[in-house]
Design a protein around this motif. Structure first.
Motif, mmCIF file in Angstrom:
data_model
loop_
_atom_site.group_PDB
_atom_site.id
_atom_site.type_symbol
_atom_site.label_atom_id
_atom_site.label_comp_id
_atom_site.label_asym_id
_atom_site.label_seq_id
_atom_site.Cartn_x
_atom_site.Cartn_y
_atom_site.Cartn_z
ATOM 1 N N HIS A 43 -8.989 41.216 -14.427
ATOM 2 C CA HIS A 43 -7.702 40.609 -14.766
ATOM 3 C C HIS A 43 -6.571 41.635 -14.760
ATOM 4 C CE1 HIS A 43 -9.519 36.773 -15.536
ATOM 5 N NE2 HIS A 43 -10.393 37.323 -16.369
ATOM 6 N N ALA A 44 -6.836 42.803 -15.311
ATOM 7 C CA ALA A 44 -5.809 43.858 -15.329
ATOM 8 C C ALA A 44 -5.464 44.271 -13.903
ATOM 9 C CB ALA A 44 -6.300 45.060 -16.122
ATOM 10 N N THR A 45 -6.476 44.404 -13.067
ATOM 11 C CA THR A 45 -6.250 44.799 -11.677
ATOM 12 C C THR A 45 -5.445 43.737 -10.940
ATOM 13 O OG1 THR A 45 -8.303 46.067 -11.689
ATOM 14 C CG2 THR A 45 -7.380 45.524 -9.538
ATOM 15 N N GLU A 46 -5.780 42.477 -11.169
ATOM 16 C CA GLU A 46 -5.016 41.391 -10.537
ATOM 17 C C GLU A 46 -3.555 41.446 -10.969
ATOM 18 O OE1 GLU A 46 -7.206 37.916 -11.719
ATOM 19 O OE2 GLU A 46 -8.754 38.236 -10.189
ATOM 20 N N ASP A 47 -3.313 41.694 -12.252
ATOM 21 C CA ASP A 47 -1.939 41.803 -12.755
ATOM 22 C C ASP A 47 -1.199 42.960 -12.089
ATOM 23 O OD1 ASP A 47 -2.358 39.654 -14.436
ATOM 24 O OD2 ASP A 47 -2.627 40.886 -16.247
ATOM 25 N N VAL A 48 -1.866 44.092 -11.971
ATOM 26 C CA VAL A 48 -1.248 45.267 -11.360
ATOM 27 C C VAL A 48 -0.878 44.976 -9.910
ATOM 28 C CG1 VAL A 48 -1.785 47.587 -10.488
ATOM 29 C CG2 VAL A 48 -2.210 47.021 -12.879
ATOM 30 N N ILE A 49 -1.796 44.401 -9.154
ATOM 31 C CA ILE A 49 -1.530 44.129 -7.737
ATOM 32 C C ILE A 49 -0.425 43.082 -7.599
ATOM 33 C CG2 ILE A 49 -2.519 43.327 -5.548
ATOM 34 C CD1 ILE A 49 -3.399 46.182 -6.621
ATOM 35 N N GLN A 50 -0.436 42.097 -8.471
ATOM 36 C CA GLN A 50 0.636 41.099 -8.457
ATOM 37 C C GLN A 50 1.989 41.778 -8.709
ATOM 38 O OE1 GLN A 50 0.130 37.833 -11.188
ATOM 39 N NE2 GLN A 50 2.145 37.006 -10.752
ATOM 40 N N ASP A 51 2.036 42.697 -9.672
ATOM 41 C CA ASP A 51 3.274 43.426 -9.956
ATOM 42 C C ASP A 51 3.740 44.246 -8.751
ATOM 43 O OD1 ASP A 51 3.309 42.378 -12.508
ATOM 44 O OD2 ASP A 51 2.557 44.206 -13.477
ATOM 45 N N VAL A 52 2.793 44.840 -8.027
ATOM 46 C CA VAL A 52 3.141 45.616 -6.837
ATOM 47 C C VAL A 52 3.839 44.719 -5.819
ATOM 48 C CG1 VAL A 52 2.195 46.824 -4.809
ATOM 49 C CG2 VAL A 52 1.347 47.377 -7.096
ATOM 50 N N PHE A 53 3.262 43.561 -5.561
ATOM 51 C CA PHE A 53 3.828 42.686 -4.542
ATOM 52 C C PHE A 53 5.108 41.993 -5.008
ATOM 53 C CE2 PHE A 53 -0.298 43.311 -2.558
ATOM 54 C CZ PHE A 53 0.100 43.539 -1.245
ATOM 55 N N ILE A 54 5.212 41.691 -6.282
ATOM 56 C CA ILE A 54 6.459 41.117 -6.800
ATOM 57 C C ILE A 54 7.586 42.141 -6.634
ATOM 58 C CG2 ILE A 54 7.669 40.465 -8.920
ATOM 59 C CD1 ILE A 54 5.044 39.055 -9.785
ATOM 60 N N SER A 55 7.305 43.373 -7.016
ATOM 61 C CA SER A 55 8.291 44.439 -6.879
ATOM 62 C C SER A 55 8.669 44.638 -5.412
ATOM 63 C CB SER A 55 7.732 45.732 -7.472
ATOM 64 O OG SER A 55 8.609 46.791 -7.263
ATOM 65 N N LEU A 56 7.698 44.606 -4.544
ATOM 66 C CA LEU A 56 7.940 44.765 -3.110
ATOM 67 C C LEU A 56 8.882 43.669 -2.613
ATOM 68 C CD1 LEU A 56 7.060 46.418 -0.586
ATOM 69 C CD2 LEU A 56 5.274 44.698 -0.247
ATOM 70 N N TRP A 57 8.618 42.436 -3.005
ATOM 71 C CA TRP A 57 9.457 41.330 -2.543
ATOM 72 C C TRP A 57 10.874 41.437 -3.112
ATOM 73 C CZ3 TRP A 57 9.937 38.309 1.304
ATOM 74 C CH2 TRP A 57 10.847 37.254 1.259
ATOM 75 N N LYS A 58 10.988 41.798 -4.374
ATOM 76 C CA LYS A 58 12.311 41.905 -4.992
ATOM 77 C C LYS A 58 13.177 42.957 -4.296
ATOM 78 C CE LYS A 58 11.289 40.425 -9.711
ATOM 79 N NZ LYS A 58 11.145 40.871 -11.108
ATOM 80 N N LYS A 59 12.540 43.983 -3.752
ATOM 81 C CA LYS A 59 13.279 45.093 -3.136
ATOM 82 C C LYS A 59 13.280 45.026 -1.610
ATOM 83 C CE LYS A 59 11.715 48.086 -6.842
ATOM 84 N NZ LYS A 59 10.868 49.218 -7.140
ATOM 85 N N HIS A 60 12.859 43.912 -1.047
ATOM 86 C CA HIS A 60 12.629 43.869 0.400
ATOM 87 C C HIS A 60 13.848 44.239 1.244
ATOM 88 C CE1 HIS A 60 14.147 39.702 -0.025
ATOM 89 N NE2 HIS A 60 14.498 39.817 1.238
ATOM 90 N N LYS A 61 15.042 43.976 0.773
ATOM 91 C CA LYS A 61 16.243 44.278 1.563
ATOM 92 C C LYS A 61 16.659 45.739 1.483
ATOM 93 C CE LYS A 61 18.127 39.659 1.367
ATOM 94 N NZ LYS A 61 19.204 38.787 0.910
ATOM 95 N N THR A 62 16.257 46.422 0.416
ATOM 96 C CA THR A 62 16.754 47.787 0.201
ATOM 97 C C THR A 62 15.711 48.881 0.435
ATOM 98 O OG1 THR A 62 16.241 47.636 -2.155
ATOM 99 C CG2 THR A 62 18.470 47.014 -1.472
#
Length: 186
Positions: A43-62
């Protein structure tokens, strides 16, 4: 449709959700295994990977990504460190450093060498008895009672000296976290 990394990144930067889905499909499993090696919690690993991809999407333009693979592994490391700090992880220099030192690319090898140098310097700065106790604990894997017996000192003294050593190394860990954060985002 199969895109090379440059085309995929370009489409992703332009907000193409299918490019993002392709990135996710291509990298999530490797990143998951990378993070799971240290967290050992699904569960912790899933949360971490989800955070990585959420952050990636939020910053996709910059984002200015030169090597997507390296960027994602660094981002995963950062999220693991962040997760461990949030959970009040008390011995950061065992698991986190093991995590840092298990990658295969050249940049990681350089960082590993720097990291080992910093740790060795910090351990060398410890008072002599404190350093001796720390090295017996970490390098020879002796427990407090064994160290106490070997050095003819009380277990409480061993515990106090380990507390001093770990406090110093935690300070190093905090400085390194800032350094790693800088490497990830700049």
């Amino acid at each position: 449709m199969l895109l090379d990394e440059k085309e995929l990144l370009s489409a992703f930067r332009n907000g193409d959700e299918s490019a993002f889905a392709m990135l996710y499909d291509q990298y999530w499993e490797h990143l998951y295994l990378h993070a799971f090696r240290i967290l050992k919690d699904r569960h912790a690993t899933e949360d971490v990977i989800q955070d990585v991809f959420i952050s990636l999407w939020k910053k996709h333009k910059t984002l200015k990504i030169r090597n997507l693979n390296n960027y994602l592994y660094q981002a995963t490391r950062y999220q693991v460190f962040r997760y461990l700090r949030r959970k009040g992880y008390t011995e950061p220099l065992t698991a986190e450093l093991e995590f840092c030192l298990t990658t295969d690319d050249l940049q990681s090898a350089i960082q590993e060498n720097e990291l080992r140098t910093w740790i060795d310097r910090e351990v060398d700065k410890l008072p002599p008895k404190c350093r001796e106790i720390f090295l017996l604990s970490r390098h020879q894997l002796l427990n407090n009672r064994e160290i106490s017996s070997r050095l003819a000192i009380s277990v409480k003294t061993v515990e106090n000296q380990m507390t001093i050593a770990l406090r110093r190394l935690r300070q190093l860990y905090q400085r390194l976290s800032l350094y790693l954060l800088f490497l990830i985002f700049f």
